[in-house]
Scaffold this active site. Structure first.
Site, PDB file in Angstrom:
ATOM      1  N   HIS A  14       0.867  -1.203   0.000  1.00 32.97           N
ATOM      2  CA  HIS A  14       0.000   0.000   0.000  1.00 32.97           C
ATOM      3  C   HIS A  14       0.892   1.238   0.000  1.00 32.97           C
ATOM      4  O   HIS A  14       1.488   1.581   1.012  1.00 32.97           O
ATOM      5  CB  HIS A  14      -0.913   0.009   1.229  1.00 32.97           C
ATOM      6  N   HIS A  16       1.573   5.378  -1.707  1.00 34.08           N
ATOM      7  CA  HIS A  16       1.253   6.553  -2.521  1.00 34.08           C
ATOM      8  C   HIS A  16       2.555   7.151  -3.044  1.00 34.08           C
ATOM      9  O   HIS A  16       3.430   7.498  -2.240  1.00 34.08           O
ATOM     10  CB  HIS A  16       0.534   7.616  -1.681  1.00 34.08           C
ATOM     11  N   LYS A 100      -9.285  -0.119  -5.946  1.00 32.35           N
ATOM     12  CA  LYS A 100      -9.287   0.500  -4.624  1.00 32.35           C
ATOM     13  C   LYS A 100     -10.635   1.145  -4.361  1.00 32.35           C
ATOM     14  O   LYS A 100     -11.132   1.928  -5.176  1.00 32.35           O
ATOM     15  CB  LYS A 100      -8.177   1.566  -4.565  1.00 32.35           C
ATOM     16  N   HIS A 137     -10.487   1.114   1.691  1.00 34.93           N
ATOM     17  CA  HIS A 137     -10.280   2.111   2.748  1.00 34.93           C
ATOM     18  C   HIS A 137     -11.459   1.932   3.698  1.00 34.93           C
ATOM     19  O   HIS A 137     -12.579   2.319   3.381  1.00 34.93           O
ATOM     20  CB  HIS A 137     -10.229   3.525   2.174  1.00 34.93           C
ATOM     21  N   HIS A 175      -4.752  -0.727   5.717  1.00 31.99           N
ATOM     22  CA  HIS A 175      -4.293   0.030   6.893  1.00 31.99           C
ATOM     23  C   HIS A 175      -5.267  -0.068   8.065  1.00 31.99           C
ATOM     24  O   HIS A 175      -5.844   0.942   8.500  1.00 31.99           O
ATOM     25  CB  HIS A 175      -3.972   1.487   6.559  1.00 31.99           C
ATOM     26  N   ASP A 248       1.383   2.614   3.527  1.00 38.47           N
ATOM     27  CA  ASP A 248       0.531   3.794   3.343  1.00 38.47           C
ATOM     28  C   ASP A 248       1.357   5.075   3.429  1.00 38.47           C
ATOM     29  O   ASP A 248       0.849   6.118   3.854  1.00 38.47           O
ATOM     30  CB  ASP A 248      -0.628   3.830   4.349  1.00 38.47           C
TER      31      ASP A 248
HETATM   32  C1  NCD Z   1      -3.593   9.118   2.002  1.00 38.78           C
HETATM   33  C2  NCD Z   1      -3.094  10.150   0.992  1.00 38.78           C
HETATM   34  O1  NCD Z   1      -2.553  11.175   1.401  1.00 38.78           O
HETATM   35  O2  NCD Z   1      -3.211   9.919  -0.222  1.00 38.78           O
HETATM   36  N1  NCD Z   1      -3.607   9.702   3.299  1.00 38.78           N
HETATM   37  C3  NCD Z   1      -3.605   9.047   4.482  1.00 38.78           C
HETATM   38  O3  NCD Z   1      -3.740   9.691   5.515  1.00 38.78           O
HETATM   39  N2  NCD Z   1      -3.423   7.746   4.547  1.00 38.78           N
HETATM   40  C4  NCD Z   1      -4.919   8.620   1.578  1.00 38.78           C
HETATM   41  C5  NCD Z   1      -5.324   7.376   2.295  1.00 38.78           C
HETATM   42  O4  NCD Z   1      -4.733   6.304   2.104  1.00 38.78           O
HETATM   43  O5  NCD Z   1      -6.279   7.446   3.090  1.00 38.78           O
HETATM   44 ZN    ZN Z   2      -3.319   5.095   1.532  1.00 36.99          ZN
END
Ligand code: NCD
Ligand code: ZN
Length: 348
Positions: A14, A16, A100, A137, A175, A248
Site C-alpha cells: 500500500h 502513494h 481501490k 479504505h 491500513h 501507506d
Molecule cells: C492518504 C493520501 O494522502 O493519499 N492519506 C492518508 O492519511 N493515509 C490517503 C489514504 O490512504 O487514506
Molecule cells: Zn493510503
C-alpha cells in the site's frame, strides 16, 4: 541481542507515490527497500481505467533511479460507475492487480469515490468471478459517526454485508487501525486479508497531541487508543498469513501539513523497514518480520515471492528533519530528527 537482520526482499502492499516531480522525489526511497509496491490510484484526477494505469505506470518507471529493479503493481480507483468491461480489461492486463475502494470524501483525493457500495455491484461481482482483489479504505463517512469509530462501523455496515453478498470476493482491508478490524480479518476466510502501517504499530492517538498538535502523526484512518495498537501488533506478529506490510506512505509537502487544515498522511517511505523492525523487536517478534514483509503479501495476491535479501543492522542513526520534495517547504518524514535503532545497510 540480535545485531543484524537479513530478510527476503520485501514488498510494500500500500503506497502513494503521487505524480510528476513528487514521484521523482519519493520513489527512490521505496525502490531501495522494496522490490514491488501496490500503487494507490488517488491522483487528481484518479486512475480509473487500465489505459490510465498503463500511462501512470510508465511515468513511475521513468522516475526510477538508473539500475533500479522496482516493479509498480497498479490499481484502479473504483467509482459508482466502474463498468464491467473495465474489470475484464483489468483481468487481461497483467499489470493492474486490484481496485481501490474509497468511500466518497473519506480521505485525500477521494471525492470521486463510491457513494454507496451497491452502485458498483456489477463490477464487484465481476471482480469476485475473476479473482481480482478489492482494496478497501475501511471507514464510513457518515458525519454522525465519531471519527475514532469509523473503522469499526465500516466493518458492521459495509464490509460484513459485502462479504455476505459476495463471499468469494478477495478483499484487503487496508491500513487497519482497530481491534475490531484485526479480529474481523483474523476470523474471516482466506480471501480476506489486511495491511498494517508502521505508524499504527508504533503509536496510539496520544502521539497526535504530545506537547501540542503534531500534524506529521496525522493520517487516515487516524491513530487510535493503545488497546487498538496492541491488537494490531498482536495481529502483525502472530504469523497469520492474513496480515502483511503496507506502509501507506503518503507524502504531503510540509506547507500542506503545517497549516490550519493540514492534509492526512504520514511519510514513511525513507525508513519504512527500520520502523517495522522497531515495532517487531519491541514485541519480541523480529523473527516474524520476514513473513509479514515478504511472504504473506505475494501469497495473497498469487504472485511469486521475491528472491534476494535486504539487510538491516543495529546501528543508531538520525532521521533527517526534512527532505527535498516538490517545493521549498520540503517534506517532513515521520520521526524527523529522532534516532532509530535499525538501519538498512544493504537494500534491493
Ligand atoms: C492518504 C493520501 O494522502 O493519499 N492519506 C492518508 O492519511 N493515509 C490517503 C489514504 O490512504 O487514506
Ligand atoms: Zn493510503
Amino acid at each position: 541481542m540480535t545485531t543484524t537482520l537479513a530478510i527476503t526482499t520485501p514488498d510494500d502492499w500500500h503506497l502513494h507515490v503521487r505524480d510528476g516531480a513528487a514521484t521523482r522525489a519519493v520513489l527512490p526511497a521505496t525502490a531501495r527497500q522494496f522490490r514491488r509496491a501496490i500503487i494507490m490510484p488517488n491522483l487528481k484526477p484518479p486512475v480509473r481505467t487500465v489505459a490510465e494505469a498503463a500511462a501512470y505506470r510508465e511515468r513511475i518507471l521513468a522516475a526510477l533511479p538508473p539500475g533500479a529493479r522496482f516493479e509498480p503493481l497498479m490499481t484502479l480507483y473504483l467509482t459508482d460507475n466502474t463498468p464491467v468491461d473495465e474489470i475484464r480489461r483489468v483481468a487481461a492486463s497483467g499489470f493492474v492487480k486490484a481496485l481501490k475502494y474509497y468511500p466518497a470524501g473519506a480521505t485525500t483525493n477521494s471525492d470521486a469515490g463510491v457513494t454507496d457500495i451497491a452502485r458498483p455491484m456489477a463490477a464487484l461481482e465481476a471482480m469476485a468471478d475473476a479473482g481480482i482483489p478489492l482494496l478497501m479504505h475501511g471507514e464510513v463517512t457518515d458525519p454522525a459517526v465519531d471519527v475514532f469509530d469509523r473503522e469499526a462501523v465500516f466493518v458492521e455496515r459495509i464490509l460484513d454485508p459485502l462479504l455476505r453478498r459476495l463471499p468469494s470476493l478477495k478483499v484487503v482491508f487496508e491500513h487497519i487501525t482497530t481491534r475490531q478490524g484485526a479480529e474481523y480479518v483474523a476470523a474471516a476466510p482466506g480471501n480476506v486479508a489486511a495491511t498494517i502501517t508502521p505508524q499504527h504499530l508504533l503509536y496510539n492517538r496520544n502521539e497526535l497531541f504530545k506537547g501540542g498538535i503534531r500534524p506529521h502523526f496525522y493520517c487516515l484512518p487516524v491513530l487510535k487508543r493503545e488497546e487498538h495498537r496492541v491488537a494490531l501488533v498482536r495481529a502483525a506478529t502472530s504469523g497469520s498469513p492474513k496480515f502483511f506490510l503496507g506502509t501507506d506512505s503518503a507524502p504531503h509537502a510540509t506547507n500542506t501539513k503545517e497549516i490550519a487544515c493540514g492534509c492526512a498522511g504520514c511519510f514513511t517511505a525513507p525508513h519504512a523497514l527500520e520502523l517495522y523492525a522497531e515495532a517487531f523487536e519491541a514485541a519480541g517478534a523480529l523473527d516474524r518480520l520476514e513473513a509479514f514483509a515478504a511472504f504473506h503479501g505475494p501469497d495473497f495476491y498469487g504472485l511469486p515471492r521475491n528472491s534476494g535479501t535486504v539487510r538491516l543492522e543495529r546501528s543508531a542513526w538520525q532521521v533527517p528533519e526534512r527532505l527535498d520534495y516538490v517545493d521549498a517547504s520540503g517534506i517532513v518524514p515521520l520521526r524527523a530528527g529522532e534516532t532509530l535503532a535499525w538501519k538498512l545497510v544493504a537494500g534491493v
